[in-house]
Write a protein that holds these residues in place. Sequence first.
Motif, PDB file in Angstrom:
ATOM      1  N   GLY A 229      17.676  26.913  80.987  1.00 47.80           N
ATOM      2  CA  GLY A 229      16.841  28.048  80.635  1.00 47.80           C
ATOM      3  C   GLY A 229      17.086  29.290  81.463  1.00 47.80           C
ATOM      4  O   GLY A 229      18.003  29.360  82.266  1.00 47.80           O
ATOM      5  N   GLY A 230      16.243  30.269  81.234  1.00 49.37           N
ATOM      6  CA  GLY A 230      16.401  31.575  81.846  1.00 49.37           C
ATOM      7  C   GLY A 230      17.057  32.533  80.874  1.00 49.37           C
ATOM      8  O   GLY A 230      17.147  32.269  79.668  1.00 49.37           O
ATOM      9  N   GLN A 231      17.530  33.627  81.399  1.00 51.03           N
ATOM     10  CA  GLN A 231      18.109  34.672  80.562  1.00 51.03           C
ATOM     11  C   GLN A 231      19.170  35.426  81.359  1.00 51.03           C
ATOM     12  O   GLN A 231      19.085  35.525  82.582  1.00 51.03           O
ATOM     13  CB  GLN A 231      16.991  35.632  80.136  1.00 51.03           C
ATOM     14  N   ILE A 232      20.144  35.949  80.650  1.00 47.58           N
ATOM     15  CA  ILE A 232      21.160  36.814  81.234  1.00 47.58           C
ATOM     16  C   ILE A 232      21.113  38.134  80.483  1.00 47.58           C
ATOM     17  O   ILE A 232      21.121  38.149  79.247  1.00 47.58           O
ATOM     18  CB  ILE A 232      22.569  36.199  81.137  1.00 47.58           C
ATOM     19  N   LEU A 233      21.028  39.244  81.222  1.00 47.91           N
ATOM     20  CA  LEU A 233      21.076  40.569  80.617  1.00 47.91           C
ATOM     21  C   LEU A 233      22.438  41.185  80.892  1.00 47.91           C
ATOM     22  O   LEU A 233      22.888  41.213  82.045  1.00 47.91           O
ATOM     23  CB  LEU A 233      20.001  41.477  81.216  1.00 47.91           C
ATOM     24  N   LEU A 234      23.096  41.659  79.848  1.00 50.17           N
ATOM     25  CA  LEU A 234      24.384  42.357  79.950  1.00 50.17           C
ATOM     26  C   LEU A 234      24.126  43.796  79.511  1.00 50.17           C
ATOM     27  O   LEU A 234      23.920  44.060  78.323  1.00 50.17           O
ATOM     28  CB  LEU A 234      25.433  41.700  79.046  1.00 50.17           C
TER      29      LEU A 234
ATOM     30  N   LEU B 144      22.322  43.346  76.107  1.00 49.72           N
ATOM     31  CA  LEU B 144      22.368  42.096  75.372  1.00 49.72           C
ATOM     32  C   LEU B 144      21.506  41.115  76.148  1.00 49.72           C
ATOM     33  O   LEU B 144      21.671  40.970  77.367  1.00 49.72           O
ATOM     34  CB  LEU B 144      23.794  41.564  75.261  1.00 49.72           C
ATOM     35  N   ALA B 145      20.584  40.479  75.473  1.00 46.65           N
ATOM     36  CA  ALA B 145      19.739  39.457  76.080  1.00 46.65           C
ATOM     37  C   ALA B 145      20.282  38.107  75.630  1.00 46.65           C
ATOM     38  O   ALA B 145      20.239  37.783  74.439  1.00 46.65           O
ATOM     39  CB  ALA B 145      18.296  39.634  75.644  1.00 46.65           C
ATOM     40  N   VAL B 146      20.808  37.364  76.578  1.00 48.89           N
ATOM     41  CA  VAL B 146      21.410  36.060  76.302  1.00 48.89           C
ATOM     42  C   VAL B 146      20.434  34.983  76.773  1.00 48.89           C
ATOM     43  O   VAL B 146      20.091  34.938  77.968  1.00 48.89           O
ATOM     44  CB  VAL B 146      22.764  35.902  77.030  1.00 48.89           C
TER      45      VAL B 146
END
Length: 136
Positions: A60-65, A110-112
């Motif tokens: 889980g969590g999120q990566i923002l590009l 981009l929200a991954v």
Amino acid sequence: MQLRNIGVFPMGEKNEAYAKYFKGQSYLNMLSTEQVVIGNVTFEPGCRNNWHIHHAKFGGGQILLVTAGRGYYQEWGKPARKLVAGDVVNIPAGVKHWHGAAKDSLFAHLAVEVPAEDGHTEWLEPVSDENYGSLA
């Protein structure tokens, strides 16, 4: 305000599904809903989302590009971080945070969504005008 695409990906439609969790206008274009969920999120100047937490039993969590404009990311209890195109933010599961545009700039990222077991987002209180207004 007449908007145009500010990044490589089309900005999509007004983000009505999540509007109650944002202060200001955002736009959402889902780029992928299979395997890894990726959304292109565009924020009008001054727009930001509420504090929130990505929960997960595992992963889980999120990566923002960050793809365009200027914005901020802040974790609870820490100073806000300025963001510009090319920045990457790794947000572990369980971390209370918010992100959004600078007062005078469109902002897109981009929200991954990091794959998770029993993953969900808990939406919390809005970022205060005082907190947001103190950002340079």
